[in-house]
Design an enzyme around this catalytic site. Structure first.
Site, mmCIF file in Angstrom:
data_model
loop_
_atom_site.group_PDB
_atom_site.id
_atom_site.type_symbol
_atom_site.label_atom_id
_atom_site.label_comp_id
_atom_site.label_asym_id
_atom_site.label_seq_id
_atom_site.Cartn_x
_atom_site.Cartn_y
_atom_site.Cartn_z
ATOM 1 C CG ASN A 42 -1.909 -1.093 1.208
ATOM 2 O OD1 ASN A 42 -2.440 -1.419 0.146
ATOM 3 N ND2 ASN A 42 -2.138 -1.713 2.351
ATOM 4 N N GLY A 45 3.593 3.200 2.998
ATOM 5 C CA GLY A 45 4.566 2.404 3.755
ATOM 6 C C GLY A 45 4.065 1.995 5.127
ATOM 7 C CE LYS A 56 2.296 7.056 17.807
ATOM 8 N NZ LYS A 56 3.456 6.315 17.315
ATOM 9 N N GLY A 185 10.038 -4.091 25.486
ATOM 10 C CA GLY A 185 9.522 -2.831 26.061
ATOM 11 C C GLY A 185 10.174 -1.617 25.432
ATOM 12 C CG ASP A 315 12.756 2.121 9.089
ATOM 13 O OD1 ASP A 315 13.015 3.272 9.477
ATOM 14 O OD2 ASP A 315 11.751 1.483 9.472
ATOM 15 C CG HIS A 448 0.441 33.437 30.812
ATOM 16 N ND1 HIS A 448 1.053 32.437 31.554
ATOM 17 C CD2 HIS A 448 -0.635 33.854 31.533
ATOM 18 C CE1 HIS A 448 0.381 32.277 32.692
ATOM 19 N NE2 HIS A 448 -0.650 33.127 32.704
HETATM 20 C C1 LIG Z 1 3.828 0.228 15.123
HETATM 21 C C2 LIG Z 1 4.829 1.250 14.667
HETATM 22 C C3 LIG Z 1 4.738 2.545 15.137
HETATM 23 C C4 LIG Z 1 5.661 3.500 14.713
HETATM 24 N N1 LIG Z 1 5.546 4.774 15.201
HETATM 25 C C5 LIG Z 1 6.420 5.720 14.780
HETATM 26 C C6 LIG Z 1 6.290 7.067 15.220
HETATM 27 O O1 LIG Z 1 5.405 7.413 15.992
HETATM 28 N N2 LIG Z 1 7.180 7.968 14.740
HETATM 29 C C7 LIG Z 1 8.180 7.626 13.873
HETATM 30 O O2 LIG Z 1 8.972 8.498 13.481
HETATM 31 N N3 LIG Z 1 8.317 6.362 13.450
HETATM 32 C C8 LIG Z 1 7.462 5.406 13.879
HETATM 33 N N4 LIG Z 1 7.578 4.133 13.412
HETATM 34 C C9 LIG Z 1 8.695 3.830 12.481
HETATM 35 C C10 LIG Z 1 8.333 4.293 11.075
HETATM 36 O O3 LIG Z 1 7.145 3.684 10.665
HETATM 37 C C11 LIG Z 1 9.474 3.935 10.120
HETATM 38 O O4 LIG Z 1 10.677 4.460 10.604
HETATM 39 C C12 LIG Z 1 9.192 4.503 8.752
HETATM 40 O O5 LIG Z 1 7.984 3.996 8.216
HETATM 41 C C13 LIG Z 1 10.346 4.175 7.801
HETATM 42 O O6 LIG Z 1 10.084 4.732 6.569
HETATM 43 P P1 LIG Z 1 10.711 4.143 5.230
HETATM 44 O O7 LIG Z 1 10.273 5.066 4.147
HETATM 45 O O8 LIG Z 1 12.146 3.893 5.439
HETATM 46 O O9 LIG Z 1 10.069 2.720 5.030
HETATM 47 P P2 LIG Z 1 8.574 2.063 5.183
HETATM 48 O O10 LIG Z 1 7.642 3.022 5.790
HETATM 49 O O11 LIG Z 1 8.855 0.806 5.851
HETATM 50 O O12 LIG Z 1 8.173 1.880 3.684
HETATM 51 C C14 LIG Z 1 8.828 0.984 2.854
HETATM 52 C C15 LIG Z 1 7.920 0.637 1.710
HETATM 53 O O13 LIG Z 1 8.663 -0.080 0.746
HETATM 54 C C16 LIG Z 1 7.879 -1.116 0.202
HETATM 55 N N5 LIG Z 1 8.785 -2.139 -0.325
HETATM 56 C C17 LIG Z 1 9.677 -2.894 0.375
HETATM 57 N N6 LIG Z 1 10.384 -3.678 -0.475
HETATM 58 C C18 LIG Z 1 9.918 -3.413 -1.716
HETATM 59 C C19 LIG Z 1 10.235 -3.897 -3.010
HETATM 60 N N7 LIG Z 1 11.199 -4.787 -3.179
HETATM 61 N N8 LIG Z 1 9.550 -3.412 -4.061
HETATM 62 C C20 LIG Z 1 8.574 -2.486 -3.903
HETATM 63 N N9 LIG Z 1 8.228 -2.000 -2.705
HETATM 64 C C21 LIG Z 1 8.888 -2.441 -1.626
HETATM 65 C C22 LIG Z 1 7.061 -1.603 1.398
HETATM 66 O O14 LIG Z 1 5.886 -2.253 0.963
HETATM 67 C C23 LIG Z 1 6.763 -0.275 2.113
HETATM 68 O O15 LIG Z 1 5.560 0.274 1.667
HETATM 69 C C24 LIG Z 1 6.671 3.152 13.806
HETATM 70 C C25 LIG Z 1 6.759 1.842 13.321
HETATM 71 C C26 LIG Z 1 5.844 0.905 13.734
HETATM 72 C C27 LIG Z 1 5.946 -0.489 13.207
#
Ligand SMILES: Cc1cc2nc3c(=O)[nH]c(=O)nc-3n(C[C@H](O)[C@H](O)[C@H](O)COP(=O)(O)OP(=O)(O)OC[C@H]3O[C@@H](n4cnc5c(N)ncnc54)[C@H](O)[C@@H]3O)c2cc1C
Length: 469
Positions: A42, A45, A56, A185, A315, A448
């Site tokens: 979707n 991400g 949230k 945790g 990530d 304030h």
């Molecule tokens: C439950 C939870 C709560 C979180 N809360 C927070 C928060 O409050 N604040 C915060 O800063 N971070 C939070 N995070 C972390 C945050 O979600 C990630 O750090 C962030 O989404 C990373 O972004 P990204 O763009 O690197 O990758 P992602 O968001 O992981 O997106 C990667 C995308 O790449 C796609 N993909 C992967 N491989 C391929 C491929 N080979 N071909 C095509 N598409 C592909 C995946 O389907 C995905 O859609 C949370 C994470 C989780 C699990």
């Protein structure tokens, strides 16, 4: 290259549409590149679909439920609350998540980014194959940005399935657990645990380290942990999860703590022990991109990998796994592709937030990093019990802590615990990045009554001229 396949030529290919990928794609398009974004799942991400945002939303419902069911000191008498959980889930999915993910899809289109659905696999340093249900498409690129994110780590002896879930499963529970066991945790485990505790679950956290909420010091976490325990939460630290068994109705975890094997039974078990970078399965072995021992892609401060026209962000590269870090890196990568000589990661402070019962937020240096790095720093702390707005909200818990360089008085770090910490921290990051001193902050008029006045008060304290303490 796949024999016989004709590659379509694209200037910039972005793989993954999370907060790293979609931001990079929009920025690169705005900087004049023809951009294709590839997504296998979707749009939005992890963060928008199964991470930050839906969590949230549930945390918010937890707060509201708790407010409606707990006594207040100001005489608001409610007769309890009932929660239609199915409606909560529908709202979270259809209103919150859908609004944001469809908004991102719209933004991509508005900025002329082409969306290609499918799984991207590199063929070599110049081509990527997009595997689709009914075939595949070969794209030849001048530049690529990898933003494929991460996935939950599974404990081999405790595989996901049934009543053993990862964070995605925990956000999609069809009922509120009565007894929820959480392995891990960290921020994700603690946020999910806190949300369900507020919704009435009895939550037990099993943590391997000797403390939870790693990344935040014990002075910060104390109010959160005290509150969690006062509401029936249990935390077992220095505990190693061994194995789990499940029936149709419950799950039992065996763990070791205090040198003894112990067990606990609940109706669900959430495993939240960290996330692994999605770099396997990407065909990196067909390229010259180098990864480290953890599978993270090695990049420089322009986000360039060992293949100069391929960039990596979010990530899948070193650093905390945070959405805003991914987006920030995405903008750097896009600017570097557009040959902006200023495109470099020069940040000093990277804010990090835990949305626990009392929010925790930190940016820049901490008391621990000051010690470790032998910095000559001054620490000033102003409690929310001295803040009119916090008292009038009945949320006078926590503090603002400023860390400033002793000789220049420049702010180099800050922590906030308490109401709206997640919002207040931005002012402090702005101050750090712009070299502002505590005097600059204390001389800035803060309205304030606001929670932000606690920042001004902490700065006055650092300047040796406090009014409210
Ligand atoms: C439950 C939870 C709560 C979180 N809360 C927070 C928060 O409050 N604040 C915060 O800063 N971070 C939070 N995070 C972390 C945050 O979600 C990630 O750090 C962030 O989404 C990373 O972004 P990204 O763009 O690197 O990758 P992602 O968001 O992981 O997106 C990667 C995308 O790449 C796609 N993909 C992967 N491989 C391929 C491929 N080979 N071909 C095509 N598409 C592909 C995946 O389907 C995905 O859609 C949370 C994470 C989780 C699990």
């Amino acid at each position: 290259m796949v024999v016989g396949a004709q590659a379509r030529e694209i200037d910039t290919v972005v793989i993954g549409s999370g907060p790293g990928g979609y931001v990079a794609a929009i920025r690169a398009a705005d900087l004049g590149k023809k951009v294709v974004i590839i997504e296998r799942d979707n749009i939005g991400g992890v963060c928008l679909n199964i991470g930050c945002i839906p969590l949230k939303a549930l945390i918010n419902v937890g707060h509201r439920y708790r407010e409606a069911t707990e006594e207040t000191p100001f005489g608001l008498i409610t007769s309890g609350a009932t929660l239609d959980w199915q409606q909560t889930q529908n709202w979270k999915q259809n209103k919150v998540v859908h609004t944001l993910t469809s908004g991102v899809e719209m933004l991509l289109k508005k900025h002329h980014v082409e969306i290609v659905k499918g799984e991207a696999v590199f063929n070599d340093n110049e081509t990527v194959n997009v595997l689709q249900e009914d075939g595949h498409e070969l794209l030849q690129f001048n530049n690529a940005i990898i933003a494929t994110g991460s996935r939950p780590i599974e404990i081999p002896t405790i595989p996901f399935g049934g009543r053993i879930v990862d964070s995605t499963g925990a956000l999609a529970f069809t009922e509120i657990p009565k007894k929820l066991i959480i392995i891990g945790g960290g921020v994700i485990g603690s946020e999910i645990g806190g949300a369900y505790a507020n919704l009435g679950a009895q939550v037990t956290i099993i943590e391997g380290l000797d403390h939870t909420l790693n990344g935040f010091d014990s002075e910060m976490t104390k109010p959160v942990l005290d509150d969690f325990k006062a509401h029936g939460g249990v935390i077992v630290t220095s505990a190693i999860a061994k194995k789990a068994t499940q029936t149709d109705t419950e799950v039992t975890l065996v763990y070791e703590a205090d040198g003894k094997e112990q067990s606990i039974t609940g109706d669900y078990l959430l495993v939240a022990v960290g996330r692994r970078a999605n770099t396997d399965g990407l065909g990196l072995n067909n390229t010259d991109i180098k990864v480290d021992s953890k599978g993270l892609i090695i990049k420089d401060d322009t986000m360039r990998t060992s293949v100069p026209h391929i960039y990596a962000i979010g990530d899948i590269v070193a650093g905390p796994q945070l959405a805003h870090k991914a987006s920030f890196e995405g903008k750097i990568a896009a600017a570097a592709i557009a040959e902006d000589a200023q495109a470099r990661d020069l940040h000093y402070s990277l804010p990090s937030v835990a949305y626990t019962q009392y929010e925790l937020a930190t940016t820049g240096e901490t008391p621990d990093s000051v010690k470790v790095n032998h910095l000559d720093a001054k620490i000033s702390k102003f409690p929310f019990v001295g803040n009119g707005r916090a008292i009038s909200m009945d949320q006078a818990v926590g503090f603002v802590r400023l860390i400033s360089d002793k000789s220049s008085n420049a702010l180099i770090g800050a922590q906030v615990v308490g109401p709206a910490a997640s919002d207040l921290i931005s002012e402090l990051s702005l101050a750090i990045e712009n070299g502002l001193t505590t005097k600059d902050i204390s001389l800035t008029i803060h309205p304030h009554p606001t929670l932000g006045e606690a920042i001004m008060d902490a700065a006055e304290l650092a300047d040796g001229l406090p009014i409210h303490i």
